[in-house]
Scaffold this active site. Structure first.
Site, PDB file in Angstrom:
ATOM      1  N   THR A  28     -17.289  33.054  -5.514  1.00  0.00           N
ATOM      2  CA  THR A  28     -16.898  31.994  -6.410  1.00  0.00           C
ATOM      3  C   THR A  28     -15.722  31.379  -6.726  1.00  0.00           C
ATOM      4  O   THR A  28     -15.396  32.415  -7.302  1.00  0.00           O
ATOM      5  CB  THR A  28     -18.521  31.961  -7.432  1.00  0.00           C
ATOM      6  OG1 THR A  28     -19.739  32.822  -6.813  1.00  0.00           O
ATOM      7  CG2 THR A  28     -18.581  31.329  -8.096  1.00  0.00           C
ATOM      8  N   SER A  30     -13.282  27.792  -7.563  1.00  0.00           N
ATOM      9  CA  SER A  30     -12.517  26.822  -6.230  1.00  0.00           C
ATOM     10  C   SER A  30     -11.950  27.184  -4.976  1.00  0.00           C
ATOM     11  O   SER A  30     -11.629  25.908  -4.525  1.00  0.00           O
ATOM     12  CB  SER A  30     -11.803  25.618  -7.653  1.00  0.00           C
ATOM     13  OG  SER A  30     -10.820  25.814  -7.767  1.00  0.00           O
ATOM     14  N   ASP A  86      -8.636  34.925 -12.382  1.00  0.00           N
ATOM     15  CA  ASP A  86      -8.676  33.980 -13.123  1.00  0.00           C
ATOM     16  C   ASP A  86      -7.286  35.052 -13.352  1.00  0.00           C
ATOM     17  O   ASP A  86      -6.992  33.856 -14.132  1.00  0.00           O
ATOM     18  CB  ASP A  86      -9.567  34.105 -14.210  1.00  0.00           C
ATOM     19  CG  ASP A  86     -11.017  33.569 -14.411  1.00  0.00           C
ATOM     20  OD1 ASP A  86     -10.706  32.778 -13.561  1.00  0.00           O
ATOM     21  OD2 ASP A  86     -11.348  34.789 -14.326  1.00  0.00           O
ATOM     22  N   GLY A  97     -14.290  35.770 -13.890  1.00  0.00           N
ATOM     23  CA  GLY A  97     -16.208  35.350 -14.211  1.00  0.00           C
ATOM     24  C   GLY A  97     -15.441  34.197 -15.586  1.00  0.00           C
ATOM     25  O   GLY A  97     -16.169  33.713 -16.018  1.00  0.00           O
ATOM     26  N   GLU A 105     -20.077  39.011  -8.778  1.00  0.00           N
ATOM     27  CA  GLU A 105     -18.670  39.284  -7.486  1.00  0.00           C
ATOM     28  C   GLU A 105     -18.838  40.637  -7.786  1.00  0.00           C
ATOM     29  O   GLU A 105     -17.838  41.575  -6.497  1.00  0.00           O
ATOM     30  CB  GLU A 105     -18.130  38.979  -9.005  1.00  0.00           C
ATOM     31  CG  GLU A 105     -18.201  36.701  -8.187  1.00  0.00           C
ATOM     32  CD  GLU A 105     -17.316  36.327  -9.059  1.00  0.00           C
ATOM     33  OE1 GLU A 105     -16.730  35.197  -8.690  1.00  0.00           O
ATOM     34  OE2 GLU A 105     -16.457  36.691  -9.879  1.00  0.00           O
TER      35      GLU A 105
HETATM   36  O1  LIG Z   1     -16.645  33.450 -11.992  1.00  0.00           O
HETATM   37  C1  LIG Z   1     -15.861  32.798 -11.479  1.00  0.00           C
HETATM   38  C2  LIG Z   1     -14.918  33.923 -10.371  1.00  0.00           C
HETATM   39  O2  LIG Z   1     -14.887  34.735 -10.882  1.00  0.00           O
HETATM   40  C3  LIG Z   1     -13.677  32.647  -9.830  1.00  0.00           C
HETATM   41  O3  LIG Z   1     -13.279  33.900  -8.346  1.00  0.00           O
HETATM   42  C4  LIG Z   1     -12.177  33.024 -11.157  1.00  0.00           C
HETATM   43  O4  LIG Z   1     -12.882  32.332 -11.766  1.00  0.00           O
HETATM   44  C5  LIG Z   1     -11.438  31.469 -10.180  1.00  0.00           C
HETATM   45  O5  LIG Z   1     -12.037  30.522  -9.978  1.00  0.00           O
HETATM   46  P1  LIG Z   1     -11.365  29.349  -9.700  1.00  0.00           P
HETATM   47  O6  LIG Z   1     -10.885  30.106  -8.071  1.00  0.00           O
HETATM   48  O7  LIG Z   1     -11.653  27.993  -9.273  1.00  0.00           O
HETATM   49  O8  LIG Z   1     -10.148  29.683 -10.488  1.00  0.00           O
END
Ligand SMILES: O=C[C@H](O)[C@H](O)[C@H](O)COP(=O)(O)O
Length: 232
Positions: A28, A30, A86, A97, A105
């Site tokens: 999950t 972007s 993150d 998260g 996840e």
């Molecule tokens: O709950 C969200 C997830 O752990 C995402 O994988 C994480 O926040 C990274 O998201 P992004 O690729 O949007 O930076």
């Protein structure tokens, strides 16, 4: 190259690991969204795979991209999960998260033979903790749970402000599982494995965003190209 292009590059590199017939965990966020889109293009070209989404948002993306879906009740394991993060430390411990999907996840990553983390290289840190640590909690008895979390922090040598996450509309953010998230600004987590264990032992904590020993490799895209780091 902008951040979004770097994320797509990392996703494309992870796609090289996907083989016909594989069962995949779909992350999950972007970065994971790029993977789902690229996977959809390969499926349209004839690749035969099936995926388990880690959130309702990813389910919707996968359906839109034509990626066939299943559940962990219908299949007994996953070959690879591809997901964002993150923060990633040199031992490939993660904070996840930021998008609120940590519980599903972690369930999906733990059911996978391999977890490939995809990210732009700003996610790479020497020590976890600059990103607020998400802790998914049951709303009932939250005061007691917060006190127990604070006690766990003290025992693990960390401290910092905690706040219940709000959605963009100002209401409390509710996860796909119907829980709340407390974000903890810890700054530096010297011993993430001990903290993970202490948080997991608290009754009102459903799950936390420390992913210890789950990632097999990380694909980091930066200005100077792609770096793949394997867990030792
Ligand atoms: O709950 C969200 C997830 O752990 C995402 O994988 C994480 O926040 C990274 O998201 P992004 O690729 O949007 O930076």
């Amino acid at each position: 190259m902008n951040m979004d292009q770097l994320k797509r590059q990392a996703a494309a590199r992870a796609l090289d690991e996907v083989r016909d017939g594989m069962q995949l965990g779909l992350g999950t966020g972007s970065t994971a969204k790029h993977f789902v889109e690229l996977l959809g293009e390969r499926v349209a070209a004839g690749l035969n795979v099936i995926g388990v989404p880690t959130s309702e948002a990813t389910r919707a993306d996968a359906e839109r991209c034509g990626v066939p879906l299943t559940t962990l009740d219908e299949i007994d394991h996953l070959d690879i999960t591809v997901d964002g993060a993150d923060e990633i430390d040199p031992q490939l411990n993660l904070i996840k998260g930021g998008g609120g999907a940590l519980l599903r996840e972690k369930i999906v990553a733990a059911a996978s033979d391999r977890m490939i983390v995809i990210a732009d290289d700003t996610k790479w840190v020497p020590t976890l903790g600059r990103f607020p640590l998400p802790v998914e909690v049951i709303p009932f008895g939250l005061g007691a749970t917060r006190r127990a979390i604070e006690k766990a922090f003290v025992e693990c040598g960390v401290s910092g402000q905690m706040a219940v996450r709000k959605a963009k509309d100002g209401h409390v953010f509710v996860t796909d599982g119907g829980h709340w998230i407390v974000d903890a600004q810890l700054g530096r987590i010297a011993d993430p494995a001990s903290l993970a264990k202490a948080l997991s032992a608290i009754p009102g904590v459903v799950e936390h965003g420390l992913f210890i020993g789950l990632a097999s490799s990380a694909v980091l895209a930066g200005g100077e190209g792609i770096r793949v780091i394997e867990r030792r």
